[in-house]
Design an enzyme around this catalytic site. Sequence first.
Site, PDB file in Angstrom:
ATOM      1  N   HIS A  13       0.836  -1.202   0.000  1.00  0.00           N
ATOM      2  CA  HIS A  13       0.000   0.000   0.000  1.00  0.00           C
ATOM      3  C   HIS A  13       0.874   1.257   0.000  1.00  0.00           C
ATOM      4  O   HIS A  13       0.489   2.287   0.553  1.00  0.00           O
ATOM      5  CB  HIS A  13      -0.941  -0.004   1.206  1.00  0.00           C
ATOM      6  CG  HIS A  13      -1.908  -1.150   1.192  1.00  0.00           C
ATOM      7  ND1 HIS A  13      -2.701  -1.468   2.268  1.00  0.00           N
ATOM      8  CD2 HIS A  13      -2.211  -2.045   0.222  1.00  0.00           C
ATOM      9  CE1 HIS A  13      -3.454  -2.527   1.957  1.00  0.00           C
ATOM     10  NE2 HIS A  13      -3.161  -2.898   0.729  1.00  0.00           N
TER      11      HIS A  13
HETATM   12  P1  FAD Z   1      -1.081   1.435 -10.466  1.00  0.00           P
HETATM   13  O1  FAD Z   1      -2.368   0.712 -10.401  1.00  0.00           O
HETATM   14  O2  FAD Z   1       0.172   0.659 -10.215  1.00  0.00           O
HETATM   15  O3  FAD Z   1      -1.039   2.096 -11.908  1.00  0.00           O
HETATM   16  C1  FAD Z   1       0.102   2.629 -12.492  1.00  0.00           C
HETATM   17  C2  FAD Z   1       0.139   2.160 -13.939  1.00  0.00           C
HETATM   18  O4  FAD Z   1       1.048   2.987 -14.636  1.00  0.00           O
HETATM   19  C3  FAD Z   1       0.624   0.722 -14.092  1.00  0.00           C
HETATM   20  O5  FAD Z   1      -0.282   0.008 -14.903  1.00  0.00           O
HETATM   21  C4  FAD Z   1       2.004   0.877 -14.735  1.00  0.00           C
HETATM   22  O6  FAD Z   1       2.342  -0.179 -15.597  1.00  0.00           O
HETATM   23  C5  FAD Z   1       1.848   2.183 -15.484  1.00  0.00           C
HETATM   24  N1  FAD Z   1       3.092   2.931 -15.690  1.00  0.00           N
HETATM   25  C6  FAD Z   1       4.043   3.216 -14.763  1.00  0.00           C
HETATM   26  N2  FAD Z   1       5.020   3.942 -15.328  1.00  0.00           N
HETATM   27  C7  FAD Z   1       4.680   4.128 -16.630  1.00  0.00           C
HETATM   28  C8  FAD Z   1       5.303   4.789 -17.722  1.00  0.00           C
HETATM   29  N3  FAD Z   1       6.470   5.446 -17.572  1.00  0.00           N
HETATM   30  N4  FAD Z   1       4.700   4.763 -18.944  1.00  0.00           N
HETATM   31  C9  FAD Z   1       3.503   4.128 -19.112  1.00  0.00           C
HETATM   32  N5  FAD Z   1       2.880   3.467 -18.095  1.00  0.00           N
HETATM   33  C10 FAD Z   1       3.458   3.489 -16.871  1.00  0.00           C
HETATM   34  N6  FAD Z   1      -5.225  -2.679  -2.461  1.00  0.00           N
HETATM   35  C11 FAD Z   1      -6.457  -3.006  -2.000  1.00  0.00           C
HETATM   36  O7  FAD Z   1      -7.310  -2.133  -1.827  1.00  0.00           O
HETATM   37  N7  FAD Z   1      -6.775  -4.314  -1.707  1.00  0.00           N
HETATM   38  C12 FAD Z   1      -5.867  -5.325  -1.839  1.00  0.00           C
HETATM   39  O8  FAD Z   1      -6.206  -6.477  -1.576  1.00  0.00           O
HETATM   40  C13 FAD Z   1      -4.557  -5.006  -2.298  1.00  0.00           C
HETATM   41  N8  FAD Z   1      -3.591  -5.955  -2.420  1.00  0.00           N
HETATM   42  C14 FAD Z   1      -2.425  -5.655  -3.058  1.00  0.00           C
HETATM   43  C15 FAD Z   1      -1.549  -6.681  -3.405  1.00  0.00           C
HETATM   44  C16 FAD Z   1      -0.439  -6.401  -4.227  1.00  0.00           C
HETATM   45  C17 FAD Z   1       0.506  -7.516  -4.602  1.00  0.00           C
HETATM   46  C18 FAD Z   1      -0.206  -5.068  -4.689  1.00  0.00           C
HETATM   47  C19 FAD Z   1       0.971  -4.745  -5.580  1.00  0.00           C
HETATM   48  C20 FAD Z   1      -1.064  -4.034  -4.318  1.00  0.00           C
HETATM   49  C21 FAD Z   1      -2.160  -4.315  -3.507  1.00  0.00           C
HETATM   50  N9  FAD Z   1      -3.069  -3.317  -3.182  1.00  0.00           N
HETATM   51  C22 FAD Z   1      -4.289  -3.641  -2.648  1.00  0.00           C
HETATM   52  C23 FAD Z   1      -2.766  -1.903  -3.443  1.00  0.00           C
HETATM   53  C24 FAD Z   1      -3.463  -1.324  -4.670  1.00  0.00           C
HETATM   54  O9  FAD Z   1      -3.606  -2.307  -5.684  1.00  0.00           O
HETATM   55  C25 FAD Z   1      -2.627  -0.122  -5.165  1.00  0.00           C
HETATM   56  O10 FAD Z   1      -2.498   0.805  -4.110  1.00  0.00           O
HETATM   57  C26 FAD Z   1      -3.258   0.585  -6.340  1.00  0.00           C
HETATM   58  O11 FAD Z   1      -3.555  -0.357  -7.343  1.00  0.00           O
HETATM   59  C27 FAD Z   1      -2.319   1.657  -6.877  1.00  0.00           C
HETATM   60  O12 FAD Z   1      -2.954   2.334  -7.921  1.00  0.00           O
HETATM   61  P2  FAD Z   1      -2.210   3.460  -8.809  1.00  0.00           P
HETATM   62  O13 FAD Z   1      -3.184   3.935  -9.837  1.00  0.00           O
HETATM   63  O14 FAD Z   1      -1.625   4.477  -7.900  1.00  0.00           O
HETATM   64  O15 FAD Z   1      -1.027   2.681  -9.486  1.00  0.00           O
END
Ligand code: FAD
Length: 575
Positions: free
Chosen positions: A510
């Site tokens: 997280h």
């Molecule tokens: P992300 O969803 O990571 O999105 C970022 C995206 O940007 C990715 O697809 C990446 O590939 C892309 N990206 C990055 N850099 C670039 C670039 N330079 N060019 C193009 N694309 C790029 N949360 C819960 O609520 N419940 C759970 O059960 C839970 N379990 C988890 C288990 C795991 C193993 C993980 C990793 C996370 C978990 N989380 C959970 C946390 C939650 O999934 C994350 O906090 C959330 O998905 C983050 O969202 P975000 O949009 O900030 O980033």
Amino acid sequence: MSEPDVMSSSKKQFTLKNLPPLRKASSYPTGCPATYDYIVIGGGTAGCPLAATLSLKYKVLLLERGGSPYGNRNVSYMENFHIGLMNMAPDSPAQAFISTDGVINARARVLGGGTCINAGFYSRASSSFIQEVGWDEDLVNKSFPWVEEKIVQWPKIAPWQAALRDGLLQAGVAPFNGYTYDHVSGTKVGGTIFDETGYRHTAADLLAAGDPNNLRVLLHASVHRIVFNSRQGRLKPRAIGVQFTDENGRHHHAFLNNNKDSEIIVSAGAIGTPQLLLLSGIGPKNHLKSHNIPVVLHNKYVGKGMADNPMNSIFIPTRSPPRQSLIETVGITEEGVFIEASSGFGQSSESVHCHHGIMSAESRAQKIGQLSTIPPKQRTLEAAQKYAQNKLNLPKEVFHGGFILEKIDGPLSTGHLVLTDTDVRNNPAVTFNYFSHPQDLNRCVYGIKTIERILKTNRFSELSADGTGFSMERVLNMSVQANVNLIPKHTNDTESLEQFCKDTVITIWHYHGGCHVGKVVDQHYWVLGVSGLRVVDGSIFSRSPGTNPQATVMMMGRYMGVKILRERLGREAGV
Ligand code: FAD
């Protein structure tokens, strides 16, 4: 602007048949003359609902560095959760990294982002969080259901999760709040993005709520720089386009149209967003200069305030192996410690020594490749080798049970992120400084004592090998030996719970921060000091929302999409 204009298209029946074409980045013609109203970088948890919503009225380009989640069994099936995290291939949906603390971690690299590799648990932010960040509650209350009606379900509660529910209540983590998405003190069963067959629904599905004629999605499109127009006479550098590479390493450009309202929105996640701002010349000038990156804007706060909620876990060997489950039941204590559980990921002989579900770490350390490039505090090749060797000696029964874990809410210990090189495909170096603040450590000890109380309940005693209960010393010992991180262990690990916490800390993934409001972005998430550039993802948070964050991150994507549309359509209509 009247509400129906933005919301009406979402009323059409939601079906994945309306997904836009998912094309590889190499299909983007060189010198493509098309321009866009919005370029969204990162098709993740926030990026997908955001791009879908903006496309209802405007031309949107969504650039995602990873591939498609559809047809990938490691993404789609709950039973493969741990195997997906172990996949070290360069195109794996989970990109592993090791923080300099010595904790093995993962970040998403796939359309749908974290929702494609996570444990699926779904729980909304509390109303106090929503007030703190200053969101419009009415729009929040419309945006959560927009996500939920498409991809969220109630779990068919697994036996291990039912045991935790009863054990929490017997141990005094009350009241029982039943099945709820709300973040409330006591014990509850939350939502999940896995359906009853264990099939995962993800943020990528939300793209089907957009207008496919307005939404261009490119996969394997790694953005390595945001392009600014810094013409003399301009008050601020303006973001006008991006440079990205396709799956064959070929370079491309994409640009916004000339409309003054057009913008680039970075939704690359808490690691990817600060990394990309730094690579684009926004950050501490000395750090940028040390990597020969031309400075667009000096901002010493980019990459600062990174935090990860520390998690510690107790391994519980049971009489008979429990059915697989990821997080369904949670105990939320007044002290800001959350108790969760998973089970049954170590039952095959293959997985006993290689993978053990939510704890999976294993020989990833050696495969990540970071070990050879940066000498971190705890990240030596020697440490990783010792770690892998120890893994082979683990007692089998450790993994023939379940885990109860504790997560610290709102850690006061924070760290930072810096570049290690200028290749966007490589991980930056991240430090979380787990337990550097004494209050975090005190809360960890409180959490372990709460787990001890749960283990002493009748509900858990009956699960033990002889039915008489679990010795705390034994389970602590097993948990230390389970060897979940690269941190050196101490002989007093099972006598001092403080030492146990520090030595067995892992991540619940997280992590957040790096682009805080008031430091890197303003309260509307515009990047300070430049124009045409916003950030919408977990990097803007000072604390992780809700019981677990994904619900609020998806909601935020939808929320910001509607807010941007309302404001722009209002301006265009002259209101
Ligand atoms: P992300 O969803 O990571 O999105 C970022 C995206 O940007 C990715 O697809 C990446 O590939 C892309 N990206 C990055 N850099 C670039 C670039 N330079 N060019 C193009 N694309 C790029 N949360 C819960 O609520 N419940 C759970 O059960 C839970 N379990 C988890 C288990 C795991 C193993 C993980 C990793 C996370 C978990 N989380 C959970 C946390 C939650 O999934 C994350 O906090 C959330 O998905 C983050 O969202 P975000 O949009 O900030 O980033």
